[in-house]
Write a protein that holds these residues in place. Structure first.
Motif, PDB file in Angstrom:
ATOM      1  N   ILE A 244     -27.381  26.363 -10.782  1.00 39.08           N
ATOM      2  CA  ILE A 244     -26.069  25.716 -11.347  1.00 39.08           C
ATOM      3  C   ILE A 244     -25.972  26.277 -12.799  1.00 39.08           C
ATOM      4  N   SER A 245     -24.838  26.628 -13.229  1.00 35.12           N
ATOM      5  CA  SER A 245     -24.645  26.893 -14.573  1.00 35.12           C
ATOM      6  C   SER A 245     -24.186  25.585 -15.403  1.00 35.12           C
ATOM      7  N   GLN A 246     -24.413  25.821 -16.689  1.00 31.50           N
ATOM      8  CA  GLN A 246     -23.976  24.497 -17.707  1.00 31.50           C
ATOM      9  C   GLN A 246     -22.470  24.238 -17.358  1.00 31.50           C
ATOM     10  N   ASP A 247     -21.579  24.938 -16.964  1.00 33.02           N
ATOM     11  CA  ASP A 247     -20.236  24.895 -16.939  1.00 33.02           C
ATOM     12  C   ASP A 247     -19.975  23.851 -15.717  1.00 33.02           C
ATOM     13  N   GLN A 248     -20.937  24.347 -14.534  1.00 30.10           N
ATOM     14  CA  GLN A 248     -20.763  23.335 -13.215  1.00 30.10           C
ATOM     15  C   GLN A 248     -21.274  22.010 -13.392  1.00 30.10           C
ATOM     16  N   LEU A 249     -22.424  21.867 -14.398  1.00 26.43           N
ATOM     17  CA  LEU A 249     -23.105  20.572 -14.601  1.00 26.43           C
ATOM     18  C   LEU A 249     -21.881  19.793 -15.264  1.00 26.43           C
ATOM     19  N   TYR A 250     -21.094  20.393 -16.275  1.00 24.46           N
ATOM     20  CA  TYR A 250     -19.947  19.627 -16.984  1.00 24.46           C
ATOM     21  C   TYR A 250     -18.881  19.256 -16.031  1.00 24.46           C
ATOM     22  N   GLU A 251     -18.630  20.328 -15.151  1.00 22.43           N
ATOM     23  CA  GLU A 251     -17.640  19.836 -14.123  1.00 22.43           C
ATOM     24  C   GLU A 251     -17.813  18.628 -13.286  1.00 22.43           C
ATOM     25  N   LEU A 252     -19.304  18.391 -12.977  1.00 23.20           N
ATOM     26  CA  LEU A 252     -19.614  17.188 -12.182  1.00 23.20           C
ATOM     27  C   LEU A 252     -19.730  16.045 -13.203  1.00 23.20           C
TER      28      LEU A 252
ATOM     29  N   SER B 176     -29.926  27.960 -20.925  1.00 22.42           N
ATOM     30  CA  SER B 176     -28.805  27.811 -22.092  1.00 22.42           C
ATOM     31  C   SER B 176     -29.193  27.363 -23.144  1.00 22.42           C
ATOM     32  N   THR B 177     -29.009  28.001 -24.306  1.00 21.33           N
ATOM     33  CA  THR B 177     -29.512  27.641 -25.713  1.00 21.33           C
ATOM     34  C   THR B 177     -29.150  26.655 -26.126  1.00 21.33           C
ATOM     35  N   ASN B 178     -27.771  26.398 -25.974  1.00 17.03           N
ATOM     36  CA  ASN B 178     -27.027  25.403 -26.685  1.00 17.03           C
ATOM     37  C   ASN B 178     -26.642  24.197 -25.751  1.00 17.03           C
ATOM     38  N   LEU B 179     -27.522  23.804 -24.565  1.00 18.38           N
ATOM     39  CA  LEU B 179     -27.288  22.627 -23.802  1.00 18.38           C
ATOM     40  C   LEU B 179     -27.075  21.390 -24.350  1.00 18.38           C
ATOM     41  N   PRO B 180     -28.184  21.058 -25.230  1.00 18.44           N
ATOM     42  CA  PRO B 180     -28.072  19.714 -25.572  1.00 18.44           C
ATOM     43  C   PRO B 180     -27.092  19.547 -26.624  1.00 18.44           C
ATOM     44  N   VAL B 181     -26.930  20.560 -27.497  1.00 20.27           N
ATOM     45  CA  VAL B 181     -25.830  20.411 -28.525  1.00 20.27           C
ATOM     46  C   VAL B 181     -24.483  20.402 -27.942  1.00 20.27           C
ATOM     47  N   SER B 182     -24.167  21.225 -26.887  1.00 22.81           N
ATOM     48  CA  SER B 182     -22.845  21.170 -26.432  1.00 22.81           C
ATOM     49  C   SER B 182     -22.470  19.665 -25.472  1.00 22.81           C
ATOM     50  N   LEU B 183     -23.451  19.196 -25.313  1.00 21.11           N
ATOM     51  CA  LEU B 183     -23.596  18.014 -24.340  1.00 21.11           C
ATOM     52  C   LEU B 183     -23.299  16.824 -25.408  1.00 21.11           C
ATOM     53  N   TYR B 184     -23.974  16.559 -26.275  1.00 19.59           N
ATOM     54  CA  TYR B 184     -23.913  15.473 -27.301  1.00 19.59           C
ATOM     55  C   TYR B 184     -23.565  15.979 -28.805  1.00 19.59           C
ATOM     56  N   GLY B 185     -23.383  16.869 -29.119  1.00 15.91           N
ATOM     57  CA  GLY B 185     -22.910  17.688 -30.339  1.00 15.91           C
ATOM     58  C   GLY B 185     -24.215  17.416 -31.507  1.00 15.91           C
ATOM     59  N   GLU B 186     -23.962  17.874 -32.667  1.00 17.31           N
ATOM     60  CA  GLU B 186     -24.806  18.163 -33.630  1.00 17.31           C
ATOM     61  C   GLU B 186     -25.072  17.182 -34.761  1.00 17.31           C
ATOM     62  N   GLY B 187     -24.064  16.258 -34.584  1.00 13.20           N
ATOM     63  CA  GLY B 187     -24.305  15.048 -35.457  1.00 13.20           C
ATOM     64  C   GLY B 187     -22.829  14.679 -36.231  1.00 13.20           C
ATOM     65  N   PRO B 188     -22.303  15.511 -36.964  1.00 16.43           N
ATOM     66  CA  PRO B 188     -21.165  15.516 -37.822  1.00 16.43           C
ATOM     67  C   PRO B 188     -19.857  14.950 -36.846  1.00 16.43           C
ATOM     68  N   ASN B 189     -19.651  15.447 -35.559  1.00 17.42           N
ATOM     69  CA  ASN B 189     -18.478  15.359 -34.662  1.00 17.42           C
ATOM     70  C   ASN B 189     -18.665  13.856 -34.243  1.00 17.42           C
ATOM     71  N   LEU B 190     -19.718  13.172 -34.305  1.00 14.89           N
ATOM     72  CA  LEU B 190     -19.706  11.602 -33.706  1.00 14.89           C
ATOM     73  C   LEU B 190     -20.266  10.710 -34.769  1.00 14.89           C
TER      74      LEU B 190
ATOM     75  N   LYS C 239     -17.182  23.992 -31.429  1.00  8.62           N
ATOM     76  CA  LYS C 239     -16.557  23.729 -30.183  1.00  8.62           C
ATOM     77  C   LYS C 239     -16.892  22.090 -29.871  1.00  8.62           C
ATOM     78  N   PRO C 240     -15.876  21.466 -29.339  1.00  7.98           N
ATOM     79  CA  PRO C 240     -15.593  20.236 -29.223  1.00  7.98           C
ATOM     80  C   PRO C 240     -16.899  19.785 -28.039  1.00  7.98           C
ATOM     81  N   CYS C 241     -17.845  19.074 -28.184  1.00  4.14           N
ATOM     82  CA  CYS C 241     -18.872  18.629 -27.298  1.00  4.14           C
ATOM     83  C   CYS C 241     -18.492  17.545 -26.264  1.00  4.14           C
ATOM     84  N   PHE C 242     -19.236  17.518 -25.135  1.00 11.40           N
ATOM     85  CA  PHE C 242     -18.781  16.558 -24.047  1.00 11.40           C
ATOM     86  C   PHE C 242     -18.476  15.414 -24.372  1.00 11.40           C
ATOM     87  N   LEU C 243     -19.094  14.998 -25.206  1.00 11.33           N
ATOM     88  CA  LEU C 243     -18.767  13.283 -25.630  1.00 11.33           C
ATOM     89  C   LEU C 243     -17.471  13.342 -26.386  1.00 11.33           C
ATOM     90  N   ASP C 244     -17.227  14.277 -27.296  1.00  8.59           N
ATOM     91  CA  ASP C 244     -15.977  14.262 -27.771  1.00  8.59           C
ATOM     92  C   ASP C 244     -14.596  13.971 -26.865  1.00  8.59           C
TER      93      ASP C 244
END
Length: 712
Positions: free
Chosen positions: A18-26, A91-105, A387-392
């Motif tokens: 499964i892809s990162q996008d499919q994980l996000y769908e779930l 995916s190189t950016n899985l953790p970042v796109s899941l919960y961000g890099e810091g300033p967003n949250l 790009k807005p992370c998942f938690l945003d």
């Protein structure tokens, strides 16, 4: 009766990645449900999402599928409890796109962890009164008849109307206006070309309320085509050469297909009806339904992504797909009717559109950045919009996600959240706080000392080497002039062979056979050891090495893996048999759910084996007895219980074709260091598995729990 929330996902073989996008769908649907702009995942299904108690994502920092199978026996709880297992595409950016890099949250010092402090992002009730959707439809949910266009609205928006001067010769669908809130919805979309006459239809699609395609037809224009508009329509001159269907044929078919109270749904549907030269009284136009101020309209592509979470009209495709567009418009209307104006207004589509445009501008600007730009010049530029992370997305809806992580991790870790010094502390905080949060991300780590690149390279080589040994068998002794063809044929009945070589270092010749799947090698050991092959009574065994001493234990545990429940392996199939042939042959087996026919990932040709998944374990046991010795098209079948889930089969294939090049030079230099570290690593992994077990057992019923091995 209390409804139980559960997940269904029966993917085998190639589909088990499964892809990162499919994980996000779930995760998105599990966390938000239909009421917050989320659709069911495309690859699995969550039943009774509204009964979901919570979502818990456990991230094993810097660990990958490699670690899971190297320490398979140590992950005792993980492999026995979690029923669905998939390879996550790299995916190189899985953790970042899941919960961000810091300033967003921005964390708050509350037991629940992170909450958004940007309250202006959340649509307030007072703001809703000014929303064009609320001004037009009010706040209360209504039936579909409230959203169909009035006769005046149709006139204002250039819809073909009975008796209008420009509609002479137009055909009526002969549907009446006696529509009700239970009238059937149909999605309609057309693609047009420019002809000497003007816009003429070249393709028509109609879908029913379930999204099933009822009509998808190419149409030959009456006049000479001036411009095929291939970029948008996807229509080419070559496509229309064999077409005999004319507009009058489509008009007749639509009249027959539409019931008297049908409601047509489309995006700017007036253009489609004008091109079809048809009049229909009951329409919902999604470009007007999702109202904007000052007469502006949202594009269908944007609405599909923002409201349904679906990507349509992708740039990779040649032209638009009218069936896809018709289905998207239909689902948008259904969402609006089911959820009501208030929920739709709370999506804050204007804000999302602005954010999307800003992100595009930022992306375009970045792509135009000259390559020779110095570091100081880059510092003077404003930072690009991330790009807005998942938690945003969760926080904009007012949900309060919990994040727990470990100190000392890099920027892809949870360095901006609730930090602890050890996995034990993280577990303790998780046990206290997870019950208070609807969505939690818990990150464990083995520690930086176990994640060095040379250790990872060494692990890779060890796993690759062990898998190769498990796929390999030695058979013999044979007579000096034995028939190699007979040997290959006999051992080939156990499954696909990767390589076959003669061992000449022994007094009598032996044969070394490497299979492509674990089941084939095990079947050969079980069925051919002591058998007479090519005129000799032979012994069949695996290589004897230190790493293979626990091979039998590993085989037993793989067979008991929950992923292999009710799954059997069948070999000896003729390659001429198609999947349809096999479905017919095996249809007599009780409770057969899925048939998977492995293919060579390079040539695409299927192998001489397949996997059968049954709804009940006992049915699989019965099938094993029935199939062994079964003759199919003159070929005798052999079968056994499955050992390797689909994702592992694919991974083995990739390892076999990697030639073991990854990290070999480092591996041999660091062997001693790796050996010492691996002893400690086994203990760490065992303890980590125990932490996951404790956390899992503390969860409420109906909790979705996902464990991620995101990789390095």
């Amino acid at each position: 009766q209390e409804k139980s929330c559960h997940l269904s996902a029966a993917l085998l073989g190639e589909d088990s990645e499964i892809s990162q996008d499919q994980l996000y769908e779930l995760l998105k649907y599990a966390a938000l449900g239909k009421c917050h702009n989320a659709a069911q995942p495309s690859w699995c299904r969550i039943y009774h999402q509204s009964h979901l108690a919570g979502v818990v994502v456990v991230v094993l920092h810097e660990m990958s599928q490699l670690h899971f199978y190297r320490f398979y026996l140590q992950f005792k709880h993980l492999r026995k409890v979690f029923r669905h297992r998939f390879t996550l595409a790299p995916s190189t950016n899985l953790p970042v796109s899941l919960y961000g890099e810091g300033p967003n949250l921005k964390p708050q010092n509350t037991p629940q962890g992170l909450t958004s402090t940007n309250n202006e992002c959340i649509t307030k009730s007072s703001d809703l009164q000014c929303d064009p959707i609320i001004r037009r439809y009010g706040e209360k949910k209504q039936g579909l008849t409230s959203y169909t266009l009035t006769l005046e609205e149709q006139k204002e928006n250039d819809y073909p109307i009975e008796g209008s001067p420009g509609c002479k010769g137009y055909i009526s669908t002969e549907c009446d206006q006696q529509r009700t809130d239970s009238s059937p919805l149909f999605g309609l979309d057309c693609e047009m070309c420019l002809t000497a006459k003007g816009n003429e239809v070249t393709r028509v699609s109609l879908v029913d309320a379930q999204g099933q395609c009822l009509l998808n037809e190419l149409v030959k224009p009456e006049s000479t085509v001036v411009n095929y508009r291939t970029r948008f329509s996807g229509i080419t001159k070559k496509m229309l050469i064999p077409v005999k269907t004319r507009l009058s044929d489509i008009q007749t078919r639509l009249k027959k297909m539409l019931p008297h109270d049908a409601v047509l749904v489309g995006h700017s549907l007036n253009s489609d009806l004008q091109a079809l030269e048809m009049i229909h009284p009951s329409v919902i136009d999604t470009s007007l339904l999702f109202a904007r101020s000052e007469g502006r309209r949202f594009k269908l592509k944007f609405l599909a992504k923002a409201v349904l979470g679906k990507e349509i009209q992708c740039e990779q495709k040649l032209g638009h797909d009218p069936t896809e567009d018709a289905r998207a418009a239909l689902e948008l209307a259904q969402f609006f009717i089911e959820q009501g104006p208030t929920i739709v207004a709370e999506l804050n589509l204007e804000m999302l559109l602005t954010a999307e445009k800003l992100a595009e501008v930022s992306q375009n600007k970045a792509s135009l950045q000259p390559q020779g730009c110095g570091f100081q010049e880059q510092l003077n530029e404003p930072p690009p919009l991330s790009k807005p992370c998942f938690l945003d997305c969760l926080q904009v809806t007012g949900q309060k996600p919990l994040l727990l992580g470990r100190q000392g991790l890099d920027s892809s870790g949870l360095c901006h959240s609730n930090l602890s010094t050890s996995n034990k502390q993280i577990l303790q905080r998780a046990l206290e706080n997870v019950p208070l949060s609807k969505f939690s991300i818990i990150q464990f780590s083995l520690g930086p000392e176990y994640l060095a690149s040379h250790l990872h390279a060494g692990l890779y080589e060890k796993v690759r080497s062990k898998l190769t040994d498990m796929l390999t068998i030695y058979a013999g002794p044979f007579e000096e002039n034995f028939c190699m063809k007979s040997v290959k044929k006999e051992f080939g009945r156990c499954g696909p062979i990767q390589s076959l070589t003669v061992v000449t270092e022994t007094f009598q010749p032996y044969v070394c056979i490497q299979y492509e799947v674990l089941e084939a090698a095990q079947l050969a050991v079980e069925s051919l050891n002591g058998a007479e092959v090519a005129g000799s009574c032979i012994k069949v065994q695996r290589p004897v090495t230190a790493a293979m001493l626990d091979c039998n234990v590993l085989i037993e545990e793989l067979e008991l893996d929950v992923e292999n429940e009710g799954v059997i392996y069948v070999a000896g199939l003729k390659k001429s048999l198609t999947e349809t042939d096999l479905q017919e042959e095996f249809s007599q087996l009780k409770d057969l759910e899925t048939l998977f026919l492995p293919k060579d990932l390079q040539s695409g040709k299927h192998r001489n084996c397949c996997f059968l998944k049954f709804q009940k374990t006992q049915s699989a046991v019965d099938a094993l007895e029935a199939i062994n010795g079964w003759t199919m098209k003159g070929s005798e079948l052999r079968s056994r219980n499955a050992l390797a889930p689909g994702h592992l089969w694919r991974w083995i294939w990739q390892m076999n074709h990697s030639n073991g090049k990854q990290g070999k030079h480092i591996f041999y230099e660091k062997m001693e260091q790796l050996s010492n570290s691996e002893q400690d690593l086994r203990k760490k992994v065992k303890k980590l598995d125990h932490h996951i077990k404790k956390l899992y057992r503390s969860l409420q019923n109906n909790t979705l729990c996902v464990v991620l091995f995101p990789g390095v």
